[in-house]
Design a protein around this motif. Structure first.
Motif, mmCIF file in Angstrom:
data_model
loop_
_atom_site.group_PDB
_atom_site.id
_atom_site.type_symbol
_atom_site.label_atom_id
_atom_site.label_comp_id
_atom_site.label_asym_id
_atom_site.label_seq_id
_atom_site.Cartn_x
_atom_site.Cartn_y
_atom_site.Cartn_z
ATOM 1 N N LEU A 18 0.601 -1.003 0.047
ATOM 2 C CA LEU A 18 -0.084 -0.049 0.289
ATOM 3 C C LEU A 18 0.857 1.306 -0.006
ATOM 4 N N MET A 19 0.640 2.094 -0.867
ATOM 5 C CA MET A 19 1.595 3.273 -1.009
ATOM 6 C C MET A 19 0.916 4.358 -1.166
ATOM 7 N N ASP A 20 0.999 5.486 -0.188
ATOM 8 C CA ASP A 20 0.099 6.720 -0.036
ATOM 9 C C ASP A 20 1.062 7.874 -0.636
ATOM 10 N N GLU A 21 0.909 8.260 -1.849
ATOM 11 C CA GLU A 21 1.445 9.292 -2.534
ATOM 12 C C GLU A 21 2.783 9.234 -2.322
ATOM 13 N N PRO A 22 3.367 8.018 -2.574
ATOM 14 C CA PRO A 22 4.870 8.156 -2.130
ATOM 15 C C PRO A 22 5.891 8.815 -2.673
ATOM 16 N N PHE A 23 5.775 9.225 -3.915
ATOM 17 C CA PHE A 23 6.784 9.785 -4.913
ATOM 18 C C PHE A 23 6.307 11.382 -4.909
ATOM 19 N N GLY A 24 5.338 11.884 -4.404
ATOM 20 C CA GLY A 24 4.951 13.205 -4.320
ATOM 21 C C GLY A 24 5.787 14.407 -4.087
ATOM 22 N N ALA A 25 6.817 14.128 -3.074
ATOM 23 C CA ALA A 25 7.652 15.217 -2.826
ATOM 24 C C ALA A 25 8.824 14.981 -3.680
ATOM 25 N N LEU A 26 9.062 14.260 -4.397
ATOM 26 C CA LEU A 26 10.272 13.825 -5.227
ATOM 27 C C LEU A 26 10.498 14.892 -6.238
ATOM 28 N N ASP A 27 11.480 15.118 -6.893
ATOM 29 C CA ASP A 27 11.894 15.704 -7.986
ATOM 30 C C ASP A 27 11.441 14.824 -9.334
ATOM 31 N N GLU A 28 11.284 15.179 -10.606
ATOM 32 C CA GLU A 28 10.759 14.337 -11.572
ATOM 33 C C GLU A 28 11.582 13.463 -11.880
ATOM 34 N N ILE A 29 12.797 13.532 -12.031
ATOM 35 C CA ILE A 29 13.737 12.498 -12.460
ATOM 36 C C ILE A 29 13.582 11.244 -11.324
ATOM 37 N N ALA A 30 14.080 11.532 -10.245
ATOM 38 C CA ALA A 30 13.642 10.723 -9.230
ATOM 39 C C ALA A 30 12.448 10.058 -9.202
ATOM 40 N N ARG A 31 11.370 10.567 -9.648
ATOM 41 C CA ARG A 31 10.146 10.019 -9.476
ATOM 42 C C ARG A 31 9.724 9.171 -10.665
ATOM 43 N N PHE A 32 10.560 9.745 -11.972
ATOM 44 C CA PHE A 32 10.221 8.794 -13.177
ATOM 45 C C PHE A 32 11.187 7.487 -12.876
#
Ligand code: ADP
Ligand code: ADP
Length: 223
Positions: free
Chosen positions: A154-168
């Motif tokens: 279960l993942m609650d908006e886990p990548f919302g605070a990351l920069d775009e490259i890390a998120r990608f």
């Protein structure tokens, strides 16, 4: 039969807010479902109910094939904040769920190393959270969530605070992990892109009161 089924769940908080109204959904083993919707539509509340962290006011969550068991250890939870213990190194952070189940560090070594390798942190076992980038902290949190070999992540908006490259990169790694481990995933996001990119199925939610208002199957080729 589904891995789990949500049956007519309503959640009314003590302050009178109805966060969810008669929500029903089911999740197949190994399936990735994203919950997409604006702030306040009840995504986090639904996720916490799936995790057993919050009790529904009405309705229930059932695990049809293993109704009689406690499912909490079959669930890995990843929060938006990485929530790592700052005084412990990465390996000890990943060990925590095993430790809480009474498994000593010496017996957990291989499992910890395996999970760190799965998220690309094999060279950072001895690093402390403050030494890691945001993306690496998130990777450590994912490793910790995987250490009990959950059937459901279960993942609650886990990548919302990351920069775009890390998120990608994390999105791609999550798809690979899901394929390798075969676990089901429920992933909360505001991002239409992310929801479609990750999901087998997108559930669109709407607030006042929180409800699932649309369901979209995503069957684009993955490779
Ligand atoms: P989302 O994750 O989609 O942003 P939430 O599940 O966090 O939505 O919240 C849904 C609604 O429930 C919101 O109106 C929110 O203010 C309310 N809510 C969430 N948690 C609580 C709580 N512990 N007590 C009272 N109201 C809450
Ligand atoms: P644009 O680059 O025109 O904004 P895109 O469709 O390429 O449109 O991307 C939309 C948003 O999603 C952008 O913020 C982008 O950085 C982000 N994005 C693109 N690819 C990924 C990915 N694989 N994972 C997460 N976010 C992504």
């Amino acid at each position: 039969i589904p891995l789990l089924a949500v049956n007519g769940v309503t959640k009314v908080f003590a302050n009178g807010v109805t966060a969810l109204s008669r929500v029903s959904m089911s999740l197949a083993a190994g399936e990735c479902v994203t919950l997409l919707g604006p702030s306040g539509c009840g995504k986090s509340t639904l996720l916490r109910i799936l995790a057993g962290l919050t009790a529904p006011t009405e309705g229930d969550v059932s695990w049809p094939d293993r109704a009689d068991r406690d499912h909490r250890h079959e669930i890995g939870f990843v929060f938006q904040e990485p929530t790592l213990m700052p005084w412990a190194d990465v390996a000890d952070n990943v060990w925590l769920p095993l430790r809480l189940r009474g498994i000593p560090r010496s017996k957990a070594k291989e499992r910890i190393e395996e999970c760190l390798a799965r998220v690309g942190l094999e060279d950072f076992a001895g690093a402390y959270p403050r030494e890691l980038s945001g993306g690496m902290k998130m990777r450590a949190s994912i490793a910790r969530a995987l250490v009990l070999r959950p059937r459901l992540l279960l993942m609650d908006e886990p990548f919302g605070a990351l920069d775009e490259i890390a998120r990608f990169r994390l999105n791609d790694d999550l798809l690979r992990l899901k394929r390798e481990l075969g676990c089901a995933v429920v992933f909360v996001t505001h991002s239409v892109f992310e929801s479609v990119y990750l999901a087998d199925r997108v559930l669109v939610m709407s607030p006042r009161p929180g409800a699932i208002v649309a369901e979209v199957a995503v069957d684009a080729p993955r490779e």
